[in-house]
Scaffold this motif. Structure first.
Motif, short mmCIF file in Angstrom:
data_model
loop_
_atom_site.label_atom_id
_atom_site.label_comp_id
_atom_site.label_asym_id
_atom_site.label_seq_id
_atom_site.Cartn_x
_atom_site.Cartn_y
_atom_site.Cartn_z
N GLY A 1 -0.46 7.93 5.15
CA GLY A 1 -0.15 8.08 3.27
C GLY A 1 0.10 8.93 3.61
N SER B 1 -11.29 3.02 0.87
CA SER B 1 -10.97 4.54 0.16
C SER B 1 -11.96 4.21 -1.01
N THR C 1 -6.55 1.55 1.60
CA THR C 1 -4.99 2.48 1.04
C THR C 1 -4.88 2.71 2.52
N LEU D 1 1.33 -1.20 0.36
CA LEU D 1 -0.09 0.23 0.49
C LEU D 1 1.22 1.08 0.03
N GLY E 1 -0.10 2.32 -3.46
CA GLY E 1 -1.26 4.02 -2.78
C GLY E 1 -2.37 2.93 -2.86
N THR E 2 -3.37 2.38 -3.25
CA THR E 2 -4.31 1.92 -2.29
C THR E 2 -4.21 0.43 -3.60
N ILE F 1 -4.94 0.87 8.33
CA ILE F 1 -5.06 0.92 6.71
C ILE F 1 -7.11 1.83 7.19
#
Length: 411
Positions: free
Chosen positions: A84, A67, A80, A29, A33-34, A64
Motif C-alpha cells: 500500500g 494490521s 491492509t 483495500l 486502506g484497511t 495483504i
C-alpha cells in the motif's frame, strides 16, 4: 488486445475466477486502506467462506497483511495491503504546462509538478518532450525522497497510439508523424530506467481522451456506451462501447479530429484534406476570433476563457468563429453517432459550455422517421470530470491493471 490497449483482459476459467474475486478484495483495500474480513464480505458481496479462503491465500502470498492483533475467528482482525505504500506517477501535457503527479494507489494526489510548455513561436523550436521529461523527473524524485515505491508510470497523449513499440501519431503537440514518446523519456529522464525495471508492469502511454471518458462514464449510472468530445488542446474524442474503450484494430478508433468532413477543405497536417481539425481545432477558432495574439502572450487557457466570455457576450467575431466550428462538429457527429450509437455524447473542455450549439448542429439534419424519434438521440451532456479528468482516469486505469493481478503488488 490492440496495440496500446489499457483494458483489463477478460477473465474466464476457475483460476481466473479466483483472481477476479481476489481483485475485488484488493480493490476495496486499495480504496479504503484497511478492512476486516466481515467488512470485505459486505463490501464485495462474496460469501464468508470465499472471503476467508481468498484472504488466507493473499496473506500467504504476501499481498495483504494483518494490521492488528488477531483474535477470535479472525473476522474482526483488520487487514491492509502489504504494498500500500506504492504510488502512481502520471504525466500529461495540459493546456499551457507539462504536468506530472504522484498519487497513492487509491488515487489521492500527494504531489504535483508543472513546467511551462514552449510557445509555438519559440526560437529555436523546442519539443514538448523536454518539459514533460522535467516534470516526470521531479515526480519520480519526489517518490524516492518520500520512500515510496513507484507502482506505475503512465504518460498521457492527445494523439492516436499505434504500433509495437507504441508511438503517438496525429498529436497536437508532437506533430502528425510518429513519435516515440516513451523512448524519448527513457533517454532524457535520469533514473527512469531503474524505476521502470522495478515496475510490476511496463511504463505505458495512454490516450488522454480515453482516460477522461472513463471518469465521465462512472458519473453516468446505467450507461455503458459513451462518446466523449473535447476541444481544448486538440479536437479529441474517445468512445466507450459496452463499458470498454473502443480502440480499434490499430489504435485509430475515435480519431475524431481527423475525419475528412469538409468537402474541398484545407489540407490537414496529417495529409488528408478537409479534416475536422482544420475548422474546429482550438488554434483555428482562436485565430478566427481574433485571439491568436492573446493566446501567444497570455496562454491557451486564458485565451479560451476570453473566447467563451466573448461568445456569451455575443461579440460577432467570436460568435461566428465558434458557430462555424460547431457546424462542422455537428456534421462529424452525423457520421460518427450512427456508426457507434452512443447512449450519451459527453462534451468537455470549453465546448461543454456550448453543448446546445453542437446538439443543434447535429440534429438539424437527423432522420424524420417515427415522428422524429431518432432525431432526439443520443443524449448530450456537458462533462463533469473537470480539468483533471484525464489524470484521474489514468490513475484509475493504472490501479485496475495492478489490481487485476494482485500478485503484481508483492515485493
Amino acid at each position: 488486445m490492440t496495440p496500446g490497449d489499457t483494458t483489463v483482459p477478460t477473465i474466464t476459467g476457475p483460476l481466473d475466477t479466483h483472481r477476479e474475486q481476489s481483485a475485488l478484495v484488493v480493490e476495496h483495500l486499495v480504496t479504503h486502506g484497511t478492512a476486516t474480513r466481515s467488512e470485505l464480505v459486505n463490501a464485495t458481496g462474496l460469501g464468508r467462506g470465499t472471503v476467508a479462503g481468498l484472504t488466507a491465500r493473499l496473506l500467504d502470498a504476501g499481498v495483504i497483511r494483518e494490521s492488528g492483533d488477531a483474535h477470535g475467528d479472525g473476522r474482526s482482525t483488520p487487514l491492509t495491503l502489504a504494498g500500500g505504500d506504492r504510488v502512481l506517477v502520471t504525466a500529461h501535457l495540459a493546456l499551457d504546462d507539462a504536468v506530472a503527479t504522484v498519487a497513492s494507489l487509491g488515487g489521492d494526489e500527494v504531489a504535483r509538478f508543472t513546467e511551462p510548455l514552449p510557445t509555438p513561436s519559440a526560437e529555436p523550436p523546442s519539443s514538448p518532450l523536454t518539459p514533460l521529461a522535467v516534470v516526470l523527473s521531479r515526480a519520480i524524485a519526489r517518490a524516492e525522497r518520500s520512500g515510496h515505491r513507484v507502482a506505475d508510470v503512465s504518460v498521457l497523449v492527445d494523439g492516436a497510439i499505434v504500433g509495437s513499440p507504441a508511438v503517438v501519431i496525429m498529436d497536437a503537440r508532437f506533430g502528425a508523424e510518429p513519435v516515440d514518446v516513451l523512448g524519448g523519456l527513457r533517454a532524457t529522464v535520469p533514473g527512469l530506467a531503474e524505476v521502470e525495471a522495478a515496475l510490476p508492469l511496463p511504463m505505458r502511454m495512454a490516450p488522454a481522451a480515453g482516460a477522461a471518458a472513463g471518469v465521465e462514464l462512472d458519473a453516468l449510472p446505467g450507461i455503458a456506451d459513451v462518446l466523449h468530445l473535447d476541444g481544448d488542446v486538440s479536437v479529441a474524442a474517445a468512445a466507450i462501447a459496452a463499458g470498454q474503450p473502443l480502440r480499434g484494430a490499430h489504435g485509430l478508433g475515435a480519431t475524431f479530429g481527423h475525419l475528412p468532413i469538409v468537402p474541398g477543405g484545407l489540407r490537414c497536417r496529417c495529409g488528408q484534406q478537409g479534416c475536422l481539425a482544420t475548422v474546429a481545432a482550438p488554434e483555428v477558432v482562436l485565430e478566427r476570433a481574433g485571439l491568436a495574439g492573446y493566446a501567444a502572450t497570455d496562454g491557451r487557457a486564458a485565451a479560451l476563457e476570453e473566447l467563451v466570455l466573448r461568445i456569451h457576450e455575443a461579440e460577432d467575431r467570436a460568435r461566428w468563429a465558434w458557430l462555424d466550428a460547431a457546424h462542422w462538429i455537428g456534421r462529424t457527429l452525423q457520421v460518427v453517432v450512427p456508426t457507434i450509437d452512443p447512449a450519451v455524447v459527453v462534451v468537455g473542455g470549453y465546448w461543454a459550455g456550448f453543448v446546445g450549439d453542437i446538439r443543434s448542429a447535429m440534429q438539424g439534419n437527423r432522420p424524420s422517421v417515427g415522428n422524429g424519434a431518432i432525431s432526439a438521440i443520443p443524449v448530450f451532456s456537458p462533462a463533469s470530470g473537470g480539468l483533471d479528468a484525464a489524470l484521474v482516469g489514468a490513475r484509475r486505469q493504472a490501479r485496475e491493471r495492478l489490481v487485476a493481478d494482485p500478485l503484481l503488488l508483492v515485493g
